[in-house]
Design a protein around this motif. Structure first.
Motif, PDB file in Angstrom:
ATOM      1  N   SER A 152       0.835  -1.201   0.000  1.00  0.00           N
ATOM      2  CA  SER A 152       0.000   0.000   0.000  1.00  0.00           C
ATOM      3  C   SER A 152       0.871   1.253   0.000  1.00  0.00           C
ATOM      4  CB  SER A 152      -0.913   0.008   1.231  1.00  0.00           C
ATOM      5  OG  SER A 152      -1.807  -1.071   1.213  1.00  0.00           O
ATOM      6  N   TYR A 153       1.979   1.203   0.734  1.00  0.00           N
ATOM      7  CA  TYR A 153       2.895   2.339   0.786  1.00  0.00           C
ATOM      8  C   TYR A 153       3.511   2.614  -0.580  1.00  0.00           C
ATOM      9  CZ  TYR A 153       7.304   4.762   1.742  1.00  0.00           C
ATOM     10  OH  TYR A 153       8.366   5.623   1.713  1.00  0.00           O
ATOM     11  N   LEU A 154       3.994   1.565  -1.251  1.00  0.00           N
ATOM     12  CA  LEU A 154       4.637   1.745  -2.546  1.00  0.00           C
ATOM     13  C   LEU A 154       3.665   2.270  -3.591  1.00  0.00           C
ATOM     14  CD1 LEU A 154       6.825  -1.500  -2.688  1.00  0.00           C
ATOM     15  CD2 LEU A 154       7.605   0.838  -2.260  1.00  0.00           C
ATOM     16  N   ARG A 155       2.396   1.862  -3.493  1.00  0.00           N
ATOM     17  CA  ARG A 155       1.385   2.274  -4.477  1.00  0.00           C
ATOM     18  C   ARG A 155       0.639   3.542  -4.067  1.00  0.00           C
ATOM     19  NH1 ARG A 155      -0.317  -3.276  -3.759  1.00  0.00           N
ATOM     20  NH2 ARG A 155      -2.264  -2.598  -2.790  1.00  0.00           N
ATOM     21  N   ILE A 167       8.631 -14.206 -19.259  1.00  0.00           N
ATOM     22  CA  ILE A 167       7.498 -13.533 -18.626  1.00  0.00           C
ATOM     23  C   ILE A 167       7.297 -12.167 -19.268  1.00  0.00           C
ATOM     24  CG2 ILE A 167       6.548 -12.719 -16.430  1.00  0.00           C
ATOM     25  CD1 ILE A 167       8.786 -14.590 -15.147  1.00  0.00           C
ATOM     26  N   ILE A 168       6.125 -11.930 -19.831  1.00  0.00           N
ATOM     27  CA  ILE A 168       5.812 -10.632 -20.417  1.00  0.00           C
ATOM     28  C   ILE A 168       5.390  -9.681 -19.297  1.00  0.00           C
ATOM     29  CG2 ILE A 168       4.316  -9.374 -22.013  1.00  0.00           C
ATOM     30  CD1 ILE A 168       4.124 -11.914 -23.669  1.00  0.00           C
ATOM     31  N   VAL A 169       6.128  -8.627 -19.104  1.00  0.00           N
ATOM     32  CA  VAL A 169       5.854  -7.675 -18.042  1.00  0.00           C
ATOM     33  C   VAL A 169       4.515  -6.984 -18.313  1.00  0.00           C
ATOM     34  CG1 VAL A 169       6.620  -5.550 -16.922  1.00  0.00           C
ATOM     35  CG2 VAL A 169       8.297  -7.303 -17.574  1.00  0.00           C
ATOM     36  N   GLY A 170       3.609  -7.103 -17.354  1.00  0.00           N
ATOM     37  CA  GLY A 170       2.281  -6.524 -17.509  1.00  0.00           C
ATOM     38  C   GLY A 170       1.289  -7.430 -18.199  1.00  0.00           C
ATOM     39  N   GLY A 171       1.746  -8.622 -18.608  1.00  0.00           N
ATOM     40  CA  GLY A 171       0.851  -9.547 -19.298  1.00  0.00           C
ATOM     41  C   GLY A 171       0.317  -8.934 -20.580  1.00  0.00           C
ATOM     42  N   SER A 172      -0.962  -9.047 -20.822  1.00  0.00           N
ATOM     43  CA  SER A 172      -1.563  -8.522 -22.057  1.00  0.00           C
ATOM     44  C   SER A 172      -1.555  -7.001 -22.092  1.00  0.00           C
ATOM     45  CB  SER A 172      -2.997  -9.039 -22.200  1.00  0.00           C
ATOM     46  OG  SER A 172      -3.784  -8.647 -21.085  1.00  0.00           O
ATOM     47  N   ASP A 173      -1.320  -6.349 -20.944  1.00  0.00           N
ATOM     48  CA  ASP A 173      -1.251  -4.877 -20.917  1.00  0.00           C
ATOM     49  C   ASP A 173       0.107  -4.356 -21.360  1.00  0.00           C
ATOM     50  OD1 ASP A 173      -3.730  -3.449 -19.554  1.00  0.00           O
ATOM     51  OD2 ASP A 173      -3.504  -5.410 -18.620  1.00  0.00           O
ATOM     52  N   ASN A 174       1.098  -5.248 -21.418  1.00  0.00           N
ATOM     53  CA  ASN A 174       2.454  -4.867 -21.810  1.00  0.00           C
ATOM     54  C   ASN A 174       2.996  -3.760 -20.902  1.00  0.00           C
ATOM     55  OD1 ASN A 174       2.466  -6.787 -23.882  1.00  0.00           O
ATOM     56  ND2 ASN A 174       1.492  -5.376 -25.312  1.00  0.00           N
ATOM     57  N   TRP A 175       3.918  -2.956 -21.427  1.00  0.00           N
ATOM     58  CA  TRP A 175       4.585  -1.899 -20.657  1.00  0.00           C
ATOM     59  C   TRP A 175       3.967  -0.570 -21.088  1.00  0.00           C
ATOM     60  CZ3 TRP A 175       7.193  -1.428 -16.436  1.00  0.00           C
ATOM     61  CH2 TRP A 175       8.186  -0.464 -16.220  1.00  0.00           C
ATOM     62  N   PHE A 178       1.586   3.230 -19.739  1.00  0.00           N
ATOM     63  CA  PHE A 178       1.233   4.191 -18.705  1.00  0.00           C
ATOM     64  C   PHE A 178      -0.124   3.825 -18.107  1.00  0.00           C
ATOM     65  CE2 PHE A 178      -0.469   8.252 -17.171  1.00  0.00           C
ATOM     66  CZ  PHE A 178       0.609   8.721 -16.442  1.00  0.00           C
ATOM     67  N   GLY A 179      -0.269   4.034 -16.786  1.00  0.00           N
ATOM     68  CA  GLY A 179      -1.547   3.829 -16.130  1.00  0.00           C
ATOM     69  C   GLY A 179      -1.790   2.429 -15.603  1.00  0.00           C
ATOM     70  N   PHE A 180      -0.772   1.571 -15.612  1.00  0.00           N
ATOM     71  CA  PHE A 180      -0.908   0.197 -15.128  1.00  0.00           C
ATOM     72  C   PHE A 180      -0.102   0.060 -13.844  1.00  0.00           C
ATOM     73  CE2 PHE A 180       0.209  -4.346 -15.057  1.00  0.00           C
ATOM     74  CZ  PHE A 180      -1.032  -4.928 -15.264  1.00  0.00           C
ATOM     75  N   ASN A 181      -0.597  -0.738 -12.894  1.00  0.00           N
ATOM     76  CA  ASN A 181       0.073  -0.896 -11.607  1.00  0.00           C
ATOM     77  C   ASN A 181       1.046  -2.075 -11.673  1.00  0.00           C
ATOM     78  OD1 ASN A 181       0.793  -1.381  -8.896  1.00  0.00           O
ATOM     79  ND2 ASN A 181      -1.128  -0.497  -8.178  1.00  0.00           N
ATOM     80  N   TYR A 182       2.311  -1.791 -11.931  1.00  0.00           N
ATOM     81  CA  TYR A 182       3.301  -2.852 -12.090  1.00  0.00           C
ATOM     82  C   TYR A 182       3.802  -3.385 -10.748  1.00  0.00           C
ATOM     83  CZ  TYR A 182       3.095  -1.868 -16.997  1.00  0.00           C
ATOM     84  OH  TYR A 182       2.624  -1.734 -18.283  1.00  0.00           O
ATOM     85  N   THR A 183       3.700  -2.588  -9.707  1.00  0.00           N
ATOM     86  CA  THR A 183       4.040  -3.100  -8.376  1.00  0.00           C
ATOM     87  C   THR A 183       3.095  -4.234  -8.004  1.00  0.00           C
ATOM     88  OG1 THR A 183       4.837  -0.915  -7.706  1.00  0.00           O
ATOM     89  CG2 THR A 183       4.315  -2.476  -5.952  1.00  0.00           C
ATOM     90  N   GLU A 184       1.809  -4.027  -8.245  1.00  0.00           N
ATOM     91  CA  GLU A 184       0.822  -5.066  -7.955  1.00  0.00           C
ATOM     92  C   GLU A 184       1.005  -6.264  -8.883  1.00  0.00           C
ATOM     93  OE1 GLU A 184      -2.519  -6.822  -6.037  1.00  0.00           O
ATOM     94  OE2 GLU A 184      -1.097  -5.233  -5.514  1.00  0.00           O
ATOM     95  N   TRP A 185       1.312  -5.987 -10.140  1.00  0.00           N
ATOM     96  CA  TRP A 185       1.565  -7.082 -11.095  1.00  0.00           C
ATOM     97  C   TRP A 185       2.734  -7.951 -10.619  1.00  0.00           C
ATOM     98  CZ3 TRP A 185       6.048  -8.171 -13.733  1.00  0.00           C
ATOM     99  CH2 TRP A 185       5.967  -9.209 -14.654  1.00  0.00           C
ATOM    100  N   ALA A 186       3.826  -7.323 -10.185  1.00  0.00           N
ATOM    101  CA  ALA A 186       4.998  -8.069  -9.721  1.00  0.00           C
ATOM    102  C   ALA A 186       4.665  -8.887  -8.482  1.00  0.00           C
ATOM    103  CB  ALA A 186       6.151  -7.106  -9.438  1.00  0.00           C
ATOM    104  N   ARG A 187       3.861  -8.313  -7.584  1.00  0.00           N
ATOM    105  CA  ARG A 187       3.483  -9.044  -6.372  1.00  0.00           C
ATOM    106  C   ARG A 187       2.686 -10.293  -6.714  1.00  0.00           C
ATOM    107  NH1 ARG A 187      -0.534  -9.897  -2.901  1.00  0.00           N
ATOM    108  NH2 ARG A 187      -2.043  -8.761  -4.160  1.00  0.00           N
ATOM    109  N   GLY A 215       3.472   4.962 -11.443  1.00  0.00           N
ATOM    110  CA  GLY A 215       3.289   3.518 -11.307  1.00  0.00           C
ATOM    111  C   GLY A 215       4.046   2.653 -12.276  1.00  0.00           C
ATOM    112  N   MET A 216       4.779   3.240 -13.230  1.00  0.00           N
ATOM    113  CA  MET A 216       5.554   2.424 -14.183  1.00  0.00           C
ATOM    114  C   MET A 216       6.889   2.049 -13.556  1.00  0.00           C
ATOM    115  SD  MET A 216       4.836   3.708 -18.083  1.00  0.00           S
ATOM    116  CE  MET A 216       5.662   2.243 -18.729  1.00  0.00           C
ATOM    117  N   LYS A 217       6.805   1.234 -12.515  1.00  0.00           N
ATOM    118  CA  LYS A 217       8.008   0.743 -11.861  1.00  0.00           C
ATOM    119  C   LYS A 217       7.649  -0.523 -11.096  1.00  0.00           C
ATOM    120  CE  LYS A 217       7.478   3.417  -7.555  1.00  0.00           C
ATOM    121  NZ  LYS A 217       8.162   4.306  -6.588  1.00  0.00           N
ATOM    122  N   PHE A 218       8.636  -1.376 -10.885  1.00  0.00           N
ATOM    123  CA  PHE A 218       8.461  -2.557 -10.049  1.00  0.00           C
ATOM    124  C   PHE A 218       9.833  -3.109  -9.716  1.00  0.00           C
ATOM    125  CE2 PHE A 218       8.849  -4.263 -14.283  1.00  0.00           C
ATOM    126  CZ  PHE A 218       9.478  -5.495 -14.144  1.00  0.00           C
TER     127      PHE A 218
END
Length: 334
Positions: A113-116, A219-227, A229-238, A322-325
């Motif tokens: 929650s802190y990171l996001r 592993i495709i980062v972000g899955g079908s969303d790819n890399w 803007f506007g996607f939560n990559y911290t949550e994706w990595a978790r 949010g474009m970080k993980f």
């Protein structure tokens, strides 16, 4: 053999944890001869040549107080370590005709929650009117990490660095937390200690085990969303953890064009503090804006270290949005 590897891994984790916790302490940086760890779980002072230090009253932000535009992550790093019963004092002006952007204090429930800057489950500990005068006081009276943030403007103040993390300087808690963070995404780990089954393979020779050796993944980062803007990559990595040695991360993003005027890139940040601040000054460019097309840019996790990834475009705004993980590749377990 597996037990030996497990012990080696734990020892390295302990050493790494010591360096993470101690890196902002001046005595630690001056060398082992200055390391002086003391723990006291009661009010009884140690019989020691150095008197026990009394609790402190610490103004958050120093003379800058609790305000917009100040880097509290860096402040916390340079003022660490913090101890039991230290009091944090948050000073900020209440709402008025001249202060139309007041602040508050929220306590976030966990690191994610802190990171996001996700305030959905955060607890309000001081509203916009409680920081005047001598300020709002918060006592660090529990053996746990504390995650603070300003909750105003729908989390925008938090995203712009009005957030800080205070971790009490207790090595055992750090080791336990490290184990749980590393293992929290593994189903067997979540099902209880009776299911913990750590085995490691340092070579390409499969272990003689009832479970078949799992090969490295692509592993495709972000899955079908790819890399993007506007996607939560911290949550994706978790959700996609754990990651392992020789797994390949694939970053897919469109190159610059008339239809894509906000392209992306990939930077590797040098440490956790740079990652938390989205500080790209010492980051290394891994893939420029033209390298994500087609099959994407591939990055192999071939070292036992944390990797901190971020988009470096728009002067770090993409990273802050949010474009970080980060990932910590592990030895494979079966």
């Amino acid at each position: 053999m597996a037990l030996m590897y497990t012990k080696s891994l734990l020892l390295m984790a302990i050493i790494s944890t010591i360096f993470v916790l101690g890196s902002s302490n001046q005595n630690f940086r001056n060398g082992p001869q200055n390391w002086n760890f003391r723990f006291n779980h009661t009010n009884e002072p140690f019989r020691h040549s150095h008197p026990i230090q009394s609790s402190r009253r610490i103004i958050v932000g120093g003379s800058d107080n609790w305000r917009f535009g100040f880097n509290y992550t860096e402040w916390a790093r340079t003022n660490a370590p913090f101890f039991f019963n230290d009091t944090l004092v948050f000073k900020f002006d209440p709402p008025s005709d001249t202060n139309t952007h007041p602040h508050s204090i929220y306590l976030l429930p966990n690191l994610w929650s802190y990171l996001r800057c996700d305030l959905r489950w955060a607890k309000l500990v001081a509203n916009t009117s409680q920081g005047g005068g001598e300020g709002f006081e918060f006592v660090l009276n529990k053996w746990k990490p504390y995650y603070f943030a300003c909750g105003e403007s729908n989390g925008f103040h938090c995203l712009t660095k009005m957030a800080l993390m205070h971790t009490l300087s207790l090595l055992l808690m750090a080791i336990i937390s490290t184990i749980f963070v590393v293992g929290s995404s593994n189903t067997n780990f979540q099902n209880g200690p009776q299911n913990w089954n750590f085995k490691f393979n340092y070579t390409n020779e499969p272990l003689r085990h009832k479970n078949h050796y799992q090969s490295s993944r692509r592993i495709i980062v972000g899955g079908s969303d790819n890399w993007r803007f506007g996607f939560n990559y911290t949550e994706w990595a978790r959700k996609n953890a754990p990651f392992f040695f020789n797994d390949t991360l694939v970053f897919k993003f469109d190159p610059p064009s008339d239809a894509n005027i906000h392209p992306h890139s990939i930077y590797l940040l040098p440490n956790l503090w740079s990652y938390l601040r989205c500080d790209l000054r010492w980051a290394k460019l891994m893939a420029n804006t033209s390298q994500g097309g087609g099959e994407g840019f591939e990055f192999v996790l071939n070292k036992w270290k944390p990797y901190y990834f971020a988009c470096g475009e728009s002067n770090g705004f993409h990273c802050q949005s949010g474009m970080k993980f980060f990932v910590m590749p592990l030895f494979r377990w079966y």
